[in-house]
Design an enzyme around this catalytic site. Structure first.
Site, PDB file in Angstrom:
ATOM      1  N   TYR A   1      -5.357  -4.582   6.097  1.00  0.00           N
ATOM      2  CA  TYR A   1      -5.213  -4.717   4.640  1.00  0.00           C
ATOM      3  C   TYR A   1      -6.204  -5.721   4.049  1.00  0.00           C
ATOM      4  O   TYR A   1      -6.455  -5.690   2.849  1.00  0.00           O
ATOM      5  CB  TYR A   1      -3.803  -5.185   4.256  1.00  0.00           C
ATOM      6  CG  TYR A   1      -2.660  -4.292   4.666  1.00  0.00           C
ATOM      7  CD1 TYR A   1      -2.856  -2.942   4.959  1.00  0.00           C
ATOM      8  CD2 TYR A   1      -1.362  -4.786   4.745  1.00  0.00           C
ATOM      9  CE1 TYR A   1      -1.786  -2.135   5.333  1.00  0.00           C
ATOM     10  CE2 TYR A   1      -0.296  -3.987   5.112  1.00  0.00           C
ATOM     11  CZ  TYR A   1      -0.521  -2.671   5.418  1.00  0.00           C
ATOM     12  OH  TYR A   1       0.530  -1.883   5.784  1.00  0.00           O
TER      13      TYR A   1
ATOM     14  N   HIS B   1      -0.202  -0.727  14.363  1.00  0.00           N
ATOM     15  CA  HIS B   1      -0.193  -0.220  12.989  1.00  0.00           C
ATOM     16  C   HIS B   1      -0.098   1.313  12.936  1.00  0.00           C
ATOM     17  O   HIS B   1       0.654   1.870  12.146  1.00  0.00           O
ATOM     18  CB  HIS B   1      -1.458  -0.698  12.269  1.00  0.00           C
ATOM     19  CG  HIS B   1      -1.384  -0.622  10.782  1.00  0.00           C
ATOM     20  ND1 HIS B   1      -2.134  -1.426   9.964  1.00  0.00           N
ATOM     21  CD2 HIS B   1      -0.664   0.165   9.953  1.00  0.00           C
ATOM     22  CE1 HIS B   1      -1.864  -1.144   8.697  1.00  0.00           C
ATOM     23  NE2 HIS B   1      -0.980  -0.174   8.671  1.00  0.00           N
TER      24      HIS B   1
HETATM   25  N1  LIG Z   1       2.544   0.667   8.200  1.00  0.00           N
HETATM   26  C1  LIG Z   1       1.852   1.428   7.389  1.00  0.00           C
HETATM   27  O1  LIG Z   1       1.067   2.280   7.818  1.00  0.00           O
HETATM   28  C2  LIG Z   1       2.018   1.271   5.904  1.00  0.00           C
HETATM   29  C3  LIG Z   1       1.523   2.265   5.039  1.00  0.00           C
HETATM   30  C4  LIG Z   1       1.703   2.100   3.669  1.00  0.00           C
HETATM   31  C5  LIG Z   1       2.344   0.953   3.184  1.00  0.00           C
HETATM   32  N2  LIG Z   1       2.783  -0.010   4.030  1.00  0.00           N
HETATM   33  C6  LIG Z   1       3.436  -1.247   3.537  1.00  0.00           C
HETATM   34  O2  LIG Z   1       4.418  -0.905   2.570  1.00  0.00           O
HETATM   35  C7  LIG Z   1       4.164  -1.636   1.379  1.00  0.00           C
HETATM   36  C8  LIG Z   1       4.669  -0.877   0.169  1.00  0.00           C
HETATM   37  O3  LIG Z   1       4.020   0.370   0.048  1.00  0.00           O
HETATM   38  P1  LIG Z   1       3.069   0.716  -1.185  1.00  0.00           P
HETATM   39  O4  LIG Z   1       2.569  -0.558  -1.765  1.00  0.00           O
HETATM   40  O5  LIG Z   1       2.039   1.696  -0.717  1.00  0.00           O
HETATM   41  O6  LIG Z   1       4.014   1.536  -2.178  1.00  0.00           O
HETATM   42  P2  LIG Z   1       5.420   1.264  -2.911  1.00  0.00           P
HETATM   43  O7  LIG Z   1       5.937  -0.090  -2.658  1.00  0.00           O
HETATM   44  O8  LIG Z   1       6.281   2.441  -2.618  1.00  0.00           O
HETATM   45  O9  LIG Z   1       4.998   1.417  -4.444  1.00  0.00           O
HETATM   46  C9  LIG Z   1       4.167   0.499  -5.068  1.00  0.00           C
HETATM   47  C10 LIG Z   1       3.860   1.044  -6.457  1.00  0.00           C
HETATM   48  O10 LIG Z   1       5.047   1.103  -7.245  1.00  0.00           O
HETATM   49  C11 LIG Z   1       4.872   0.401  -8.473  1.00  0.00           C
HETATM   50  N3  LIG Z   1       6.113  -0.349  -8.715  1.00  0.00           N
HETATM   51  C12 LIG Z   1       6.659  -1.297  -7.915  1.00  0.00           C
HETATM   52  N4  LIG Z   1       7.812  -1.738  -8.433  1.00  0.00           N
HETATM   53  C13 LIG Z   1       8.015  -1.073  -9.588  1.00  0.00           C
HETATM   54  C14 LIG Z   1       9.032  -1.097 -10.573  1.00  0.00           C
HETATM   55  N5  LIG Z   1      10.084  -1.901 -10.454  1.00  0.00           N
HETATM   56  N6  LIG Z   1       8.902  -0.268 -11.649  1.00  0.00           N
HETATM   57  C15 LIG Z   1       7.824   0.545 -11.777  1.00  0.00           C
HETATM   58  N7  LIG Z   1       6.817   0.614 -10.865  1.00  0.00           N
HETATM   59  C16 LIG Z   1       6.915  -0.183  -9.780  1.00  0.00           C
HETATM   60  C17 LIG Z   1       3.696  -0.526  -8.251  1.00  0.00           C
HETATM   61  O11 LIG Z   1       2.943  -0.651  -9.432  1.00  0.00           O
HETATM   62  P3  LIG Z   1       2.706  -2.099 -10.135  1.00  0.00           P
HETATM   63  O12 LIG Z   1       1.870  -2.901  -9.213  1.00  0.00           O
HETATM   64  O13 LIG Z   1       2.012  -1.705 -11.408  1.00  0.00           O
HETATM   65  O14 LIG Z   1       4.091  -2.670 -10.353  1.00  0.00           O
HETATM   66  C18 LIG Z   1       2.868   0.207  -7.203  1.00  0.00           C
HETATM   67  O15 LIG Z   1       1.981   1.115  -7.850  1.00  0.00           O
HETATM   68  C19 LIG Z   1       2.656  -1.856   1.403  1.00  0.00           C
HETATM   69  O16 LIG Z   1       2.283  -2.857   0.492  1.00  0.00           O
HETATM   70  C20 LIG Z   1       2.447  -2.198   2.851  1.00  0.00           C
HETATM   71  O17 LIG Z   1       2.784  -3.546   3.098  1.00  0.00           O
HETATM   72  C21 LIG Z   1       2.650   0.138   5.383  1.00  0.00           C
END
Ligand SMILES: NC(=O)c1ccc[n+]([C@@H]2O[C@H](COP(=O)([O-])OP(=O)(O)OC[C@H]3O[C@@H](n4cnc5c(N)ncnc54)[C@H](OP(=O)(O)O)[C@@H]3O)[C@@H](O)[C@H]2O)c1
Length: 279
Positions: free
Chosen positions: A52, A110
């Site tokens: 990341y 990962h």
């Molecule tokens: N192990 C892996 O391969 C893997 C893969 C993907 C992700 N991850 C981990 O999982 C974490 C979360 O996944 P992600 O960041 O991809 O997606 P997510 O948490 O499902 O969604 C994030 C999105 O939702 C919006 N959001 C968040 N809270 C909100 C709310 N209360 N109301 C409206 N919109 C909201 C955010 O926009 P705003 O910023 O505009 O609020 C952002 O665009 C990552 O940061 C990472 O640490 C791990």
């Protein structure tokens, strides 16, 4: 009702806070300020990865928070290119240096890499734990076959599997395997990267309960004893997403949300990394 909830690891002492803050934001907006706000809002579980490029920010925010190191549950991951033993050890060293910490609480593979044998990777992961560089170890993005192999080949017990999970993605089969191995399921993309927000069923439940759609979706995960690691770049949403420990969804609401699963629900799907495909 407690302000937070920790999920115990079945295999050994320790627990993981059920709500963590994700820092691998593919949607943009990730910053040291976002992690600092999360710690201020009460998150005590931070998810990062070598890939990341956010480990430096995470470490900086942790130090600025003034919180004792042992009050924060910190996860990092070794990328799929670095799963040979020497590369793996180097990657862990690089992560600890970037984070400026002596250990992480959870170290994960990962993504699997079909070109590198798990019989090499799993001992490398266990070695990091034995060296005290990680308190716990786990894997991310493994399907059931790979998870079974990983457990069998790892000289130390795994405690967690991280994979995508939210109301649009059915993970019943993988969940059964995770429970069979007595691991904690950590749900990434728990808000389906924003796709849930126009959903009529989630909106209906949220409106009736006087909650946000994000809180309902995250509560649905936590209530299954799943840990969730949402990301937001917005101060009010970072705090809002954490407020899921003071209400309970009833059985009918849980079932209505589970019924939202769809065949095309997956949002994170790099081609070819998971040999044999998803379950
Ligand atoms: N192990 C892996 O391969 C893997 C893969 C993907 C992700 N991850 C981990 O999982 C974490 C979360 O996944 P992600 O960041 O991809 O997606 P997510 O948490 O499902 O969604 C994030 C999105 O939702 C919006 N959001 C968040 N809270 C909100 C709310 N209360 N109301 C409206 N919109 C909201 C955010 O926009 P705003 O910023 O505009 O609020 C952002 O665009 C990552 O940061 C990472 O640490 C791990």
């Amino acid at each position: 009702m407690t302000a937070t909830l920790s999920l115990p690891f079945a295999h050994e002492a320790g627990a993981i806070p059920a709500l963590g803050f994700g820092t691998g934001a593919m949607t943009g907006g990730m910053s040291v300020e976002a992690v600092a706000l999360a710690l201020k809002a009460g998150y005590r579980h931070i998810d990062t990865a070598r890939k990341y490029g956010t480990e430096g920010w995470v470490g900086e925010a942790m130090r600025a928070s003034g919180l004792p190191r042992d009050e924060i549950f910190l996860t990092t991951k070794v990328s799929h290119e670095n799963l040979r033993a020497d590369d793996f050890a180097r990657s862990v060293d690089d992560s600890l240096a970037a984070l400026e910490v002596d250990y992480v609480d959870l170290l994960m593979v990962h993504w699997p890499n079909p070109a590198i044998a798990l019989s090499e990777t799993m001992p490398a992961l266990a070695k990091a734990k034995r060296q005290g560089l990680a308190r716990h170890i786990g894997v991310a993005n493994f399907n059931i076959v790979l998870l079974d192999q990983a457990v069998a080949l790892c000289p130390e017990p795994l405690v967690a599997l991280q994979a995508e999970y939210h109301p649009y993605l059915d993970q019943a089969k993988l969940m059964a395997a995770v429970r069979r191995h007595k691991l904690v399921f950590v749900a990434y993309c728990p808000l389906a990267r924003g796709r849930l927000f126009g959903d009529p069923v989630l909106s209906d439940i949220a409106q009736k309960r006087g909650r946000s759609v994000a809180q309902v979706a995250l509560r649905w995960l936590v209530q299954q004893n799943v840990a969730a690691i949402p990301f937001s770049s917005k101060p009010e949403r970072i705090a809002d997403n954490f407020a899921v420990f003071d209400f309970t969804l009833d059985d009918d609401e849980m079932a209505r949300i589970s019924a939202l699963k769809r065949a095309d629900g997956r949002v994170a799907n790099p081609a070819g990394r998971v040999a044999g495909g998803w379950d």
